[in-house]
Scaffold this active site. Structure first.
Site, PDB file in Angstrom:
ATOM      1  N   TYR A 140       0.840  -1.120   0.005  1.00 20.02           N
ATOM      2  CA  TYR A 140      -0.055   0.097   0.064  1.00 20.02           C
ATOM      3  C   TYR A 140       0.842   1.322  -0.013  1.00 20.02           C
ATOM      4  O   TYR A 140       0.983   2.052   1.013  1.00 20.02           O
ATOM      5  CB  TYR A 140      -0.899  -0.025   1.253  1.00 20.02           C
ATOM      6  CG  TYR A 140      -1.819  -1.319   1.501  1.00 20.02           C
ATOM      7  CD1 TYR A 140      -2.968  -1.459   0.353  1.00 20.02           C
ATOM      8  CD2 TYR A 140      -1.794  -2.033   2.485  1.00 20.02           C
ATOM      9  CE1 TYR A 140      -3.563  -2.452   0.536  1.00 20.02           C
ATOM     10  CE2 TYR A 140      -2.705  -3.135   2.607  1.00 20.02           C
ATOM     11  CZ  TYR A 140      -3.431  -3.442   1.759  1.00 20.02           C
ATOM     12  OH  TYR A 140      -4.451  -4.528   1.918  1.00 20.02           O
ATOM     13  N   GLN A 171     -14.217   5.622   2.540  1.00 20.35           N
ATOM     14  CA  GLN A 171     -13.976   4.833   3.772  1.00 20.35           C
ATOM     15  C   GLN A 171     -14.476   5.241   4.871  1.00 20.35           C
ATOM     16  O   GLN A 171     -15.061   6.556   5.193  1.00 20.35           O
ATOM     17  CB  GLN A 171     -12.469   4.840   3.759  1.00 20.35           C
ATOM     18  CG  GLN A 171     -11.718   3.510   3.112  1.00 20.35           C
ATOM     19  CD  GLN A 171     -10.328   3.167   3.459  1.00 20.35           C
ATOM     20  OE1 GLN A 171      -9.676   4.011   3.932  1.00 20.35           O
ATOM     21  NE2 GLN A 171     -10.107   1.839   3.448  1.00 20.35           N
ATOM     22  N   ARG A 211      -5.668 -13.558   0.512  1.00 14.54           N
ATOM     23  CA  ARG A 211      -6.232 -12.331  -0.280  1.00 14.54           C
ATOM     24  C   ARG A 211      -7.629 -12.805  -0.772  1.00 14.54           C
ATOM     25  O   ARG A 211      -7.792 -13.698  -1.071  1.00 14.54           O
ATOM     26  CB  ARG A 211      -5.454 -11.814  -1.423  1.00 14.54           C
ATOM     27  CG  ARG A 211      -3.874 -11.613  -0.792  1.00 14.54           C
ATOM     28  CD  ARG A 211      -3.940 -10.139  -0.106  1.00 14.54           C
ATOM     29  NE  ARG A 211      -4.661  -9.183  -0.823  1.00 14.54           N
ATOM     30  CZ  ARG A 211      -4.657  -7.790  -0.150  1.00 14.54           C
ATOM     31  NH1 ARG A 211      -4.353  -7.359   1.114  1.00 14.54           N
ATOM     32  NH2 ARG A 211      -5.336  -6.800  -0.963  1.00 14.54           N
ATOM     33  N   GLU A 268      -0.231  -6.904   9.232  1.00 16.06           N
ATOM     34  CA  GLU A 268      -1.487  -6.013   8.925  1.00 16.06           C
ATOM     35  C   GLU A 268      -2.655  -6.681   9.644  1.00 16.06           C
ATOM     36  O   GLU A 268      -3.626  -6.050  10.154  1.00 16.06           O
ATOM     37  CB  GLU A 268      -1.926  -6.684   7.397  1.00 16.06           C
ATOM     38  CG  GLU A 268      -2.854  -5.694   6.930  1.00 16.06           C
ATOM     39  CD  GLU A 268      -3.179  -5.785   5.340  1.00 16.06           C
ATOM     40  OE1 GLU A 268      -2.183  -6.671   4.715  1.00 16.06           O
ATOM     41  OE2 GLU A 268      -3.813  -5.291   4.939  1.00 16.06           O
ATOM     42  N   TRP A 305      -4.046   6.096   2.513  1.00 18.61           N
ATOM     43  CA  TRP A 305      -5.355   5.713   3.044  1.00 18.61           C
ATOM     44  C   TRP A 305      -6.150   6.593   3.947  1.00 18.61           C
ATOM     45  O   TRP A 305      -5.636   6.827   5.008  1.00 18.61           O
ATOM     46  CB  TRP A 305      -5.470   4.446   3.252  1.00 18.61           C
ATOM     47  CG  TRP A 305      -5.630   3.233   1.935  1.00 18.61           C
ATOM     48  CD1 TRP A 305      -6.718   2.626   1.855  1.00 18.61           C
ATOM     49  CD2 TRP A 305      -4.534   3.029   1.178  1.00 18.61           C
ATOM     50  NE1 TRP A 305      -6.531   1.831   0.702  1.00 18.61           N
ATOM     51  CE2 TRP A 305      -5.031   2.051   0.084  1.00 18.61           C
ATOM     52  CE3 TRP A 305      -3.346   3.125   0.908  1.00 18.61           C
ATOM     53  CZ2 TRP A 305      -4.502   1.359  -0.758  1.00 18.61           C
ATOM     54  CZ3 TRP A 305      -2.729   2.902  -0.008  1.00 18.61           C
ATOM     55  CH2 TRP A 305      -3.253   1.671  -0.962  1.00 18.61           C
ATOM     56  N   ASN A 306      -7.509   6.677   3.733  1.00 15.51           N
ATOM     57  CA  ASN A 306      -8.356   7.549   4.549  1.00 15.51           C
ATOM     58  C   ASN A 306      -8.361   7.197   6.211  1.00 15.51           C
ATOM     59  O   ASN A 306      -7.916   7.978   6.810  1.00 15.51           O
ATOM     60  CB  ASN A 306      -9.688   7.398   3.952  1.00 15.51           C
ATOM     61  CG  ASN A 306     -10.590   8.282   4.680  1.00 15.51           C
ATOM     62  OD1 ASN A 306     -10.489   8.576   5.569  1.00 15.51           O
ATOM     63  ND2 ASN A 306     -11.502   9.037   3.747  1.00 15.51           N
ATOM     64  N   TRP A 307      -8.850   6.091   6.382  1.00 11.18           N
ATOM     65  CA  TRP A 307      -9.059   5.793   7.717  1.00 11.18           C
ATOM     66  C   TRP A 307      -7.906   5.533   8.383  1.00 11.18           C
ATOM     67  O   TRP A 307      -7.583   5.472   9.607  1.00 11.18           O
ATOM     68  CB  TRP A 307     -10.190   4.953   8.068  1.00 11.18           C
ATOM     69  CG  TRP A 307     -10.360   3.541   7.787  1.00 11.18           C
ATOM     70  CD1 TRP A 307      -9.826   2.839   6.763  1.00 11.18           C
ATOM     71  CD2 TRP A 307     -10.867   2.453   8.348  1.00 11.18           C
ATOM     72  NE1 TRP A 307     -10.030   1.628   6.794  1.00 11.18           N
ATOM     73  CE2 TRP A 307     -10.818   1.266   7.802  1.00 11.18           C
ATOM     74  CE3 TRP A 307     -11.581   2.494   9.797  1.00 11.18           C
ATOM     75  CZ2 TRP A 307     -11.209   0.021   8.239  1.00 11.18           C
ATOM     76  CZ3 TRP A 307     -12.293   1.276  10.057  1.00 11.18           C
ATOM     77  CH2 TRP A 307     -12.195   0.137   9.414  1.00 11.18           C
ATOM     78  N   ASP A 308      -7.042   4.788   7.678  1.00 10.19           N
ATOM     79  CA  ASP A 308      -5.570   4.641   8.213  1.00 10.19           C
ATOM     80  C   ASP A 308      -4.846   5.657   8.733  1.00 10.19           C
ATOM     81  O   ASP A 308      -4.467   5.776   9.794  1.00 10.19           O
ATOM     82  CB  ASP A 308      -4.646   3.997   7.038  1.00 10.19           C
ATOM     83  CG  ASP A 308      -5.103   2.559   6.468  1.00 10.19           C
ATOM     84  OD1 ASP A 308      -6.089   2.366   5.750  1.00 10.19           O
ATOM     85  OD2 ASP A 308      -4.533   1.621   6.695  1.00 10.19           O
ATOM     86  N   ASP A 349     -12.919  -5.115   3.026  1.00 15.12           N
ATOM     87  CA  ASP A 349     -12.989  -5.374   1.916  1.00 15.12           C
ATOM     88  C   ASP A 349     -13.539  -6.639   1.381  1.00 15.12           C
ATOM     89  O   ASP A 349     -14.527  -6.603   0.536  1.00 15.12           O
ATOM     90  CB  ASP A 349     -11.616  -5.434   1.259  1.00 15.12           C
ATOM     91  CG  ASP A 349     -10.775  -4.259   1.441  1.00 15.12           C
ATOM     92  OD1 ASP A 349     -11.200  -3.364   2.206  1.00 15.12           O
ATOM     93  OD2 ASP A 349      -9.665  -4.055   0.780  1.00 15.12           O
TER      94      ASP A 349
END
Ligand code: GLC
Length: 424
Positions: free
Chosen positions: A32, A104, A199, A395, A36-39, A166
């Site tokens: 990544y 997100q 995944r 992760e 990233w938004n909420w990260d 996801d």
């Protein structure tokens, strides 16, 4: 702190710093490589403990890329990288700094209230919070305008990636209605950085891409996407985050002398909390998603229906959810799994179909603590720290073995550990 926890803390700081790009932080190298938004919003909470100003910058950078309609995109592609798919050309959103075209979980309102409450330089924090207030308020308005056109009080996600979970089992049924014809040929990159068995599947990926192509063909016009999308799901966890952020934004706005922003957000939170009750499932002892296309509740007991403890749900609901978590805990070694372990669809290593994620743990324990469910909250924190000690800053983790999965040296995992240790 013991010597061991001190070492963990130092290690967490290292992970945050090595992923720091100056004004934003990437979730992890390789898998990544963008913002990233909420990260970012959750990462700011960890950054705060070593650099308060840097924590605000993280969120400001995200909001500098807010769309004119109010949406805050799920990815900001600050730099070029061919290591990620789908990249900016696939989204083709036409933004000055390229972004994705979906959003997100809106955790920013919660995050800035926490940064402000803890700030040592209140005048500086007030200045930065005041500048973000109208932007976050606009994002919340966008949700109710664009994702709740029928004024139900709850918003829908139009793409599984918007949920932040996801490939959750929650989406399977509704996702079957998403066609795959006309999906342009593509090469996945995620499976080059992480074990393909962990995944999402190819069938899921085709549908992710179908939705992106459909929304792109509608010019990313949010006024049209909701009705046009074959996938529309009301996720209780997503809504709980929005409700909590609206509540926190309202409190902050009151403190900073913005009564109109406060009133609007308080009204959103109240309507949302009342509507959330329609998603409660007594047999599951938790909330469930609703498929907005069929109007039916989705029979899938996931962490999305546990997360509402993060908003101020009725005390009896929070108590029932704490009991459900303990029932799940008896089935696995580490909590909180992202899906009910008794469900035959539970897959311990596959992304959001069972694994434990520290960000979820953080929000759940925060909510439980605020209603006095401290035993389960403490259980979640100790399980989280055991995972880190055993398996490092992954992760996510297999809840049955504690094995680290997905990307390594993960930013938001490290940020949550700092939060847990600071509170200890
Ligand atoms: C995955 C997760 C999502 C997260 C992103 C970056 O897509 O499902 O929640 O924001 O990775 O870490």
């Amino acid at each position: 702190m013991t010597q061991q926890t001190e070492k963990i803390y130092e290690h967490a700081l290292e992970v945050l710093k090595e992923n720091d790009q100056g004004s934003y932080t990437i979730p992890t190298k390789g898998l990544y490589p963008f913002q990233w938004n909420w990260d970012s919003c959750l990462t700011a909470l960890g950054q705060f403990h070593y650099d308060e100003a840097r924590a605000w910058t993280e969120i400001e950078t995200l909001f500098a890329n807010q769309w004119p309609d109010g949406m805050v995109p799920h990815i900001v592609f600050h730099v070029y990288s061919d290591g990620y798919f789908p990249g900016p050309n696939v989204w083709d959103t036409g933004r000055p700094t390229p972004t994705s075209g979906i959003t997100q979980p809106p955790v920013a309102g919660f995050a800035i209230k926490r940064l402000y409450d803890r700030a040592t330089d209140k005048a500086e924090a007030a200045k930065r919070a005041r500048a973000l207030l109208p932007r976050i308020d606009a994002w919340h308005r966008w949700f109710y305008d664009m994702r709740d056109p029928g004024h139900e009080g709850l918003v829908a996600i139009l793409h599984p990636w918007e949920s932040g979970r996801d490939n959750s089992i929650d989406w399977d049924e509704a996702f079957e209605r998403v066609p795959t014809d006309g999906v342009e040929p593509y090469v996945r990159r995620d499976t080059q950085h992480a074990d393909p068995a962990h995944r999402p599947t190819k069938a899921q990926y085709d549908r992710y891409l179908y939705l992106v192509q459909l929304f792109r063909s509608l010019g990313w016009d949010n006024a049209r996407l909701h009705d046009a999308s074959p996938f529309k799901v009301v996720d209780p966890g997503f809504n709980a985050i929005l409700i909590r952020s609206a509540t926190d934004l309202a409190a902050l706005a009151d403190e900073l002398g913005e009564p109109e922003i406060a009133a609007r957000n308080r009204a959103r939170a109240e309507a949302g909390l009342a509507a959330l009750e329609t998603l409660w499932s007594e047999p599951h002892g938790q909330y469930l998603c609703r498929d907005r296309v069929t109007g039916q509740l989705i029979d899938s007991a996931s962490i999305g229906g546990i997360l509402p403890v993060f908003a101020a749900v009725p005390k009896a609901r929070a108590e029932a959810i704490a009991r459900t978590i303990e029932i799940w805990a008896a089935e696995v070694k580490y909590i909180v799994p992202s899906h009910d372990p008794a469900d035959p669809r539970f897959e311990p290593k596959r992304y959001w179909r069972a694994p434990a994620w520290l960000v979820m743990n953080y929000m759940i324990q925060d909510g439980l603590r605020s209603v006095g469910e401290t035993a389960t909250a403490d259980h979640i924190v100790s399980s989280s720290l055991e995972l880190i000690t055993r398996s490092g800053f992954a992760e996510y983790y297999d809840p049955t073995t504690g094995e680290p999965c997905g990307g390594g040296r993960f930013t938001w995992t490290a940020a949550m550990v700092i939060e847990f240790l600071e509170a200890a």
